[in-house]
Design a protein around this motif. Sequence first.
Motif, PDB file in Angstrom:
ATOM      1  N   CYS A  90      51.376  41.095  38.837  1.00  0.00           N
ATOM      2  CA  CYS A  90      50.475  41.924  38.039  1.00  0.00           C
ATOM      3  C   CYS A  90      49.387  42.480  38.939  1.00  0.00           C
ATOM      4  CB  CYS A  90      49.857  41.119  36.914  1.00  0.00           C
ATOM      5  SG  CYS A  90      51.078  40.407  35.797  1.00  0.00           S
ATOM      6  N   THR A  91      49.118  43.753  38.798  1.00  0.00           N
ATOM      7  CA  THR A  91      48.061  44.402  39.558  1.00  0.00           C
ATOM      8  C   THR A  91      47.107  45.069  38.582  1.00  0.00           C
ATOM      9  OG1 THR A  91      49.378  46.427  39.758  1.00  0.00           O
ATOM     10  CG2 THR A  91      49.531  44.853  41.564  1.00  0.00           C
ATOM     11  N   THR A  92      45.862  45.187  38.991  1.00  0.00           N
ATOM     12  CA  THR A  92      44.871  45.877  38.169  1.00  0.00           C
ATOM     13  C   THR A  92      44.483  47.152  38.890  1.00  0.00           C
ATOM     14  OG1 THR A  92      43.120  44.595  39.203  1.00  0.00           O
ATOM     15  CG2 THR A  92      43.954  43.783  37.111  1.00  0.00           C
ATOM     16  N   SER A  93      44.422  48.220  38.114  1.00  0.00           N
ATOM     17  CA  SER A  93      43.994  49.497  38.665  1.00  0.00           C
ATOM     18  C   SER A  93      43.079  50.145  37.644  1.00  0.00           C
ATOM     19  CB  SER A  93      45.197  50.401  38.958  1.00  0.00           C
ATOM     20  OG  SER A  93      45.877  50.689  37.758  1.00  0.00           O
ATOM     21  N   ALA A  94      42.114  50.861  38.110  1.00  0.00           N
ATOM     22  CA  ALA A  94      41.140  51.583  37.297  1.00  0.00           C
ATOM     23  C   ALA A  94      40.781  50.827  36.016  1.00  0.00           C
ATOM     24  CB  ALA A  94      41.624  52.983  37.015  1.00  0.00           C
ATOM     25  N   ASP A  95      41.531  51.031  34.955  1.00  0.00           N
ATOM     26  CA  ASP A  95      41.151  50.437  33.676  1.00  0.00           C
ATOM     27  C   ASP A  95      42.281  49.670  32.989  1.00  0.00           C
ATOM     28  OD1 ASP A  95      42.658  52.649  33.219  1.00  0.00           O
ATOM     29  OD2 ASP A  95      41.446  53.403  31.563  1.00  0.00           O
ATOM     30  N   GLN A  96      43.310  49.322  33.726  1.00  0.00           N
ATOM     31  CA  GLN A  96      44.420  48.612  33.091  1.00  0.00           C
ATOM     32  C   GLN A  96      45.131  47.687  34.077  1.00  0.00           C
ATOM     33  OE1 GLN A  96      47.472  51.250  31.746  1.00  0.00           O
ATOM     34  NE2 GLN A  96      47.282  52.606  33.487  1.00  0.00           N
ATOM     35  N   ALA A  97      45.809  46.699  33.522  1.00  0.00           N
ATOM     36  CA  ALA A  97      46.612  45.776  34.327  1.00  0.00           C
ATOM     37  C   ALA A  97      48.078  46.088  34.078  1.00  0.00           C
ATOM     38  CB  ALA A  97      46.313  44.337  33.942  1.00  0.00           C
ATOM     39  N   PHE A 106      35.715  47.285  33.616  1.00  0.00           N
ATOM     40  CA  PHE A 106      37.104  46.977  33.272  1.00  0.00           C
ATOM     41  C   PHE A 106      37.786  46.156  34.368  1.00  0.00           C
ATOM     42  CE2 PHE A 106      37.530  48.715  29.253  1.00  0.00           C
ATOM     43  CZ  PHE A 106      36.950  49.985  29.184  1.00  0.00           C
ATOM     44  N   CYS A 107      37.467  46.442  35.620  1.00  0.00           N
ATOM     45  CA  CYS A 107      38.029  45.642  36.717  1.00  0.00           C
ATOM     46  C   CYS A 107      37.533  44.199  36.621  1.00  0.00           C
ATOM     47  CB  CYS A 107      37.648  46.240  38.066  1.00  0.00           C
ATOM     48  SG  CYS A 107      38.571  47.739  38.447  1.00  0.00           S
ATOM     49  N   ALA A 108      36.258  44.038  36.288  1.00  0.00           N
ATOM     50  CA  ALA A 108      35.703  42.691  36.168  1.00  0.00           C
ATOM     51  C   ALA A 108      36.359  41.957  35.002  1.00  0.00           C
ATOM     52  CB  ALA A 108      34.187  42.762  35.983  1.00  0.00           C
TER      53      ALA A 108
END
Length: 141
Positions: A59-66, A9-11
């Motif tokens: 916008c930041t991405t964490s674990a499985d969501q942005a 998900f991060c990718a």
Amino acid sequence: MSATRRSFFCAVGLFSALAGPVRAQTPAPAEAENGRFAMTPVANGFLRLDTKTGQTSLCTTSADQAQCRAGADERAALEAEIARLSKENAALKAGAAAPPALAQQDEEDRRFNRAMDRAETFMRRMLRLFRETEKPAPPSL
């Protein structure tokens, strides 16, 4: 959630963040020539620029969501719009409460006027009947 899924998900999030500018460069219809948003990588995630309004979001991405957080100027505009809509909603609710009372009063007035018209018609007919029955008595000899 497993580490493999999180990495996936991060990718995907990183790819979509980096693919934003690429999509904007691909040929598109004239109305969306540059795309609506332009994404630019920054240290903590990516910066999203709305090309129509000029507003930015981090916008930041964490674990499985942005997650995208609106800039201060955008937040102020949203709060102003919410306040305006709240006032308009209150005015509409206040205005909606008054007309049924007026409609009820109008209906009562119509009923009263209709009753008075019938009473007047009745009285006129009765008076006409009395006049017709009061014929002068023939003179006596």
